[in-house]
Write a protein that holds these residues in place. Structure first.
Motif, PDB file in Angstrom:
ATOM      1  N   ALA A 166      98.284  83.180   8.543  1.00 12.49           N
ATOM      2  CA  ALA A 166      97.596  82.436   9.589  1.00 12.49           C
ATOM      3  C   ALA A 166      96.246  83.090   9.862  1.00 12.49           C
ATOM      4  CB  ALA A 166      98.438  82.414  10.857  1.00 12.49           C
ATOM      5  N   GLY A 167      95.447  82.442  10.730  1.00 13.01           N
ATOM      6  CA  GLY A 167      94.188  83.032  11.157  1.00 13.01           C
ATOM      7  C   GLY A 167      93.075  82.935  10.158  1.00 13.01           C
ATOM      8  N   GLN A 168      93.115  81.942   9.290  1.00  7.93           N
ATOM      9  CA  GLN A 168      92.068  81.828   8.287  1.00  7.93           C
ATOM     10  C   GLN A 168      91.856  80.381   7.858  1.00  7.93           C
ATOM     11  OE1 GLN A 168      93.106  83.893   4.668  1.00  7.93           O
ATOM     12  NE2 GLN A 168      95.233  83.218   4.717  1.00  7.93           N
ATOM     13  N   ILE A 169      90.694  80.162   7.218  1.00 12.88           N
ATOM     14  CA  ILE A 169      90.361  78.880   6.627  1.00 12.88           C
ATOM     15  C   ILE A 169      90.696  78.973   5.146  1.00 12.88           C
ATOM     16  CG2 ILE A 169      88.548  77.182   6.221  1.00 12.88           C
ATOM     17  CD1 ILE A 169      87.002  78.651   8.522  1.00 12.88           C
ATOM     18  N   VAL A 170      91.605  78.119   4.698  1.00 14.06           N
ATOM     19  CA  VAL A 170      92.103  78.156   3.326  1.00 14.06           C
ATOM     20  C   VAL A 170      91.609  76.915   2.591  1.00 14.06           C
ATOM     21  CG1 VAL A 170      94.147  78.200   1.866  1.00 14.06           C
ATOM     22  CG2 VAL A 170      94.132  79.450   4.032  1.00 14.06           C
ATOM     23  N   THR A 171      90.920  77.129   1.478  1.00 12.13           N
ATOM     24  CA  THR A 171      90.472  76.012   0.654  1.00 12.13           C
ATOM     25  C   THR A 171      91.337  75.953  -0.596  1.00 12.13           C
ATOM     26  OG1 THR A 171      88.199  76.251   1.437  1.00 12.13           O
ATOM     27  CG2 THR A 171      88.528  74.984  -0.585  1.00 12.13           C
ATOM     28  N   LYS A 227      94.088  74.252  -9.117  1.00 14.24           N
ATOM     29  CA  LYS A 227      93.619  75.642  -9.098  1.00 14.24           C
ATOM     30  C   LYS A 227      94.257  76.470  -7.995  1.00 14.24           C
ATOM     31  CE  LYS A 227      89.068  74.679 -11.103  1.00 14.24           C
ATOM     32  NZ  LYS A 227      87.597  74.813 -10.908  1.00 14.24           N
ATOM     33  N   GLY A 228      94.970  75.835  -7.077  1.00 12.23           N
ATOM     34  CA  GLY A 228      95.541  76.566  -5.960  1.00 12.23           C
ATOM     35  C   GLY A 228      94.475  76.996  -4.965  1.00 12.23           C
ATOM     36  N   ILE A 229      94.690  78.119  -4.307  1.00  9.79           N
ATOM     37  CA  ILE A 229      93.736  78.601  -3.306  1.00  9.79           C
ATOM     38  C   ILE A 229      92.492  79.138  -4.008  1.00  9.79           C
ATOM     39  CG2 ILE A 229      93.322  80.317  -1.503  1.00  9.79           C
ATOM     40  CD1 ILE A 229      96.266  80.132  -0.759  1.00  9.79           C
ATOM     41  N   VAL A 230      91.342  78.589  -3.647  1.00  6.91           N
ATOM     42  CA  VAL A 230      90.078  79.043  -4.243  1.00  6.91           C
ATOM     43  C   VAL A 230      89.215  79.797  -3.248  1.00  6.91           C
ATOM     44  CG1 VAL A 230      90.049  77.219  -5.982  1.00  6.91           C
ATOM     45  CG2 VAL A 230      88.982  76.796  -3.750  1.00  6.91           C
ATOM     46  N   SER A 231      89.607  79.765  -1.965  1.00  5.65           N
ATOM     47  CA  SER A 231      88.840  80.490  -0.954  1.00  5.65           C
ATOM     48  C   SER A 231      89.709  80.744   0.259  1.00  5.65           C
ATOM     49  CB  SER A 231      87.596  79.685  -0.552  1.00  5.65           C
ATOM     50  OG  SER A 231      86.955  80.271   0.563  1.00  5.65           O
ATOM     51  N   LYS A 232      89.572  81.936   0.839  1.00  2.00           N
ATOM     52  CA  LYS A 232      90.224  82.288   2.095  1.00  2.00           C
ATOM     53  C   LYS A 232      89.200  83.014   2.962  1.00  2.00           C
ATOM     54  CE  LYS A 232      93.801  84.443   0.226  1.00  2.00           C
ATOM     55  NZ  LYS A 232      95.115  85.137   0.087  1.00  2.00           N
ATOM     56  N   VAL A 233      88.918  82.442   4.123  1.00  2.00           N
ATOM     57  CA  VAL A 233      87.914  83.016   5.015  1.00  2.00           C
ATOM     58  C   VAL A 233      88.556  83.258   6.381  1.00  2.00           C
ATOM     59  CG1 VAL A 233      85.672  82.689   6.119  1.00  2.00           C
ATOM     60  CG2 VAL A 233      86.073  81.784   3.812  1.00  2.00           C
ATOM     61  N   PRO A 234      88.584  84.488   6.867  1.00  2.00           N
ATOM     62  CA  PRO A 234      89.162  84.749   8.193  1.00  2.00           C
ATOM     63  C   PRO A 234      88.375  84.031   9.284  1.00  2.00           C
ATOM     64  CG  PRO A 234      88.855  86.781   6.959  1.00  2.00           C
ATOM     65  CD  PRO A 234      88.125  85.711   6.212  1.00  2.00           C
ATOM     66  N   TYR A 235      89.064  83.677  10.353  1.00  2.00           N
ATOM     67  CA  TYR A 235      88.395  83.071  11.501  1.00  2.00           C
ATOM     68  C   TYR A 235      87.326  84.010  12.062  1.00  2.00           C
ATOM     69  CZ  TYR A 235      92.111  79.525  11.925  1.00  2.00           C
ATOM     70  OH  TYR A 235      92.976  78.475  11.716  1.00  2.00           O
ATOM     71  N   THR A 236      86.338  83.396  12.698  1.00  2.00           N
ATOM     72  CA  THR A 236      85.385  84.163  13.489  1.00  2.00           C
ATOM     73  C   THR A 236      86.050  84.555  14.799  1.00  2.00           C
ATOM     74  OG1 THR A 236      84.516  82.146  14.483  1.00  2.00           O
ATOM     75  CG2 THR A 236      83.429  82.940  12.488  1.00  2.00           C
ATOM     76  N   SER A 237      85.324  85.236  15.657  1.00  4.85           N
ATOM     77  CA  SER A 237      85.860  85.611  16.968  1.00  4.85           C
ATOM     78  C   SER A 237      86.382  84.384  17.676  1.00  4.85           C
ATOM     79  CB  SER A 237      84.767  86.257  17.826  1.00  4.85           C
ATOM     80  OG  SER A 237      85.207  86.398  19.158  1.00  4.85           O
ATOM     81  N   ARG A 238      87.497  84.521  18.352  1.00  8.18           N
ATOM     82  CA  ARG A 238      88.117  83.379  19.010  1.00  8.18           C
ATOM     83  C   ARG A 238      87.644  83.213  20.447  1.00  8.18           C
ATOM     84  NH1 ARG A 238      94.321  82.798  17.625  1.00  8.18           N
ATOM     85  NH2 ARG A 238      93.751  80.652  18.120  1.00  8.18           N
TER      86      ARG A 238
END
Length: 541
Positions: A518-523, A528-539
């Motif tokens: 959890a806590g991330q943006i998953v593309t 190809k499956g997951i090609v990018s995982k970016v953690p959330y910015t400050s909440r």
């Protein structure tokens, strides 16, 4: 739990909406307002915002849409002229989709007159390619909502467009001239009743971004007996093919069941979504789809006119719906006139809640002693997780309590912090940007699904399972009230820290990905499956 504040001014969203005369409106075109789209036009990972504008009947001809580029940190810059969005006209709604699979999302803006297809050039600019793409109408029409949909699952996005009425100011009566031009004893604008209705159009994509009108061939055309506003596309019967529901004003709403890409059958009455539980046609405006009760099926929520309630159609499967508005506790408000709406998980508990934008169509009610107001507050319904909703509006902050004559509404995580913001069009005013400034509740995950060609996978169904609870949603173009939400799908996970994901792509193939944090943006890209995982910015806001 939640506290929404309107931060539009601080964010730089200051453009005033144009919707005909501010007072003494003479025609219905001045009352329907405009849509808004949240989409990432430059692929920088920050969703941008486009507001559609109407025009003036006298001294008009200068209105354009307004595009705001997301600078990050909930700050926006007006880039309308820089982006080439210079076409003028009386705009209505908007939808987004990548028509030629080049990885850059394009825009379609509906109008009273000629609709406009803006092709994304991939360099921060758009080009009006309406005619060369086959989307110019033989004659001017009043189009309202739209949605891109791959109805035949060939990998190319097709386009459905709703039309409202055949409108000509020269032949339309003025307020009070006829019986249908009065409301509660007040002379008001005429329509839609008493005016000629319209129908639906479907344009098929040839695979290269050129469109052909296949409305008749695919049995989308209806008799011109309907006042159509907002198409809502989803696979309502879980057969893998996208269906189309259309909220109609003052007439039966329409439900087009997809016959495996070979055509459609309109079965609104048989399915139970044409009327309410009293068998009465309502004045439908906005629509949202969500699995509100975790049944594995997408339900339909529809906003309606004043002196009525919104309507919740619970999906029982096999193209059968029940009006459960009263049982769900959604019949508590009747004085509001609803427009844009969205299913949004305000507290990240994994259960979809509801936001509604409201506002009357008749400015005359302010002085007409009807007990109603032209500007109205918003409504926020919290999902109690037991089949019922609780009206949280009075406890949800100044952004919900504020009164405006609102129309279009869209939701999206504008600052990538794991909570969705709400953008609302206000007639004759600057827009609203509602941010929940209360301490964050629960975990979430934000998912972007891409096709093998790199475009947003409109029509893909995403299933998220966490702590034994399963949620579903679909990537969708159009919806709300003639508007467009962020393509990325937000799932609240409550206390769960990991989730299992499953994606059913539009070709029917299914990919499963286990134990995603959890806590991330998953593309996720098809094949190809997951090609990018970016953690959330400050909440924090």
């Amino acid at each position: 739990m939640v506290r929404y504040e309107d931060i539009a001014a601080q964010a730089g969203l200051t453009a005033v909406n144009v919707s005909g005369a501010e007072k003494n409106k003479q025609y219905i075109i001045e009352t329907t307002g405009n849509g808004v789209a949240i989409f990432d036009y430059d692929n920088d990972g920050l969703p941008d915002i486009l507001f559609v504008n109407g025009d003036r009947l006298h001294g008009g001809g200068t209105s354009t849409p307004v595009l705001y580029h997301n600078l990050g940190g909930l700050k926006f810059e007006d880039v309308t002229a820089k982006a080439g969005l210079t076409h003028t006209g009386w705009g209505q709604g908007v939808c987004a989709g990548d028509i030629d699979n080049d990885g850059h999302v394009d825009l379609f803006i509906t109008q009273w007159g000629q609709n406009v297809l803006y092709h994304n050039q991939g360099n921060g600019t758009f080009k009006n390619e309406t005619e060369e793409r086959g989307l110019a109408s033989p004659k001017p029409r009043w189009s309202t909502g739209c949605a891109f949909v791959d109805f035949n699952r060939d990998g190319a996005l097709d386009l459905v467009v709703a039309h409202y009425i055949e409108f000509d100011p020269a032949t339309t009566p003025h307020p009070g001239e006829k019986s249908q031009c009065e409301w509660k004893g007040l002379p008001v604008i005429c329509g839609p009743r008493g005016l000629q209705g319209e129908t639906i159009s479907l344009y098929q994509n040839d695979g290269h971004g050129h469109f052909t009108d296949v409305s008749d061939k695919m049995h989308i055309t209806t008799p011109k007996n309907y006042y159509c506003f907002s198409p809502l596309v989803a696979d309502f019967d879980n057969d893998g093919w996208p269906d189309i529901y259309v909220a109609c004003d003052s007439t039966a709403s329409l439900y087009f069941h997809n016959l495996k890409g070979k055509g459609f059958e309109e079965i609104g009455v048989e399915s139970g979504v044409a009327y309410n539980d009293e068998g009465r046609a309502q004045a439908g405006m906005g629509v949202a789809a969500a699995d509100f009760n975790h049944s594995g099926r997408l339900d339909i929520f529809k906003t309606n006119f004043a002196d009525d309630t919104s309507t919740l159609y619970s999906n029982e499967g096999a193209n059968s719906f029940n009006d459960t508005t009263i049982d769900a506790g959604l019949a508590v408000n009747t004085r509001y006139l609803g427009w844009g709406t969205a299913a949004i998980d305000i507290d990240n508990d994994g259960w979809k809640d509801l936001i509604l934008a409201n506002g009357h169509v008749y400015p005359e009610v302010d002085s007409g002693h009807t007990g109603e107001t032209f500007k109205q507050s918003r409504l926020l319904y919290w999902n109690r997780r037991d089949g019922q909703f609780f009206d949280l509006s009075s406890l949800a902050g100044s952004g919900i309590a504020a009164a405006h004559a609102s129309r279009g509404l869209a939701v999206g995580d504008l600052n990538n912090d794991g909570n969705e913001e709400i953008v609302i069009v206000n007639m004759g005013e600057a827009p609203s940007l509602l941010k929940n400034v209360a301490p964050p509740l629960g975990n979430s995950i934000l998912i972007r699904a891409l096709t093998a060609t790199g475009r947003d996978a409109i029509g893909a169904r995403i299933t998220v399972t966490a702590n034994g609870r399963t949620q579903i949603d679909e990537v969708r173009s159009g919806g709300s009230y003639i508007s467009q939400n962020d393509f990325r799908l937000h799932f609240g996970l409550a206390k769960a820290t990991v989730a299992n994901l499953s994606i059913r792509w539009l070709d029917g193939k299914v990919e499963t990905i286990s134990s995603v944090a959890a806590g991330q943006i998953v593309t996720i890209q098809e094949g190809k499956g997951i090609v990018s995982k970016v953690p959330y910015t400050s909440r924090r806001p």
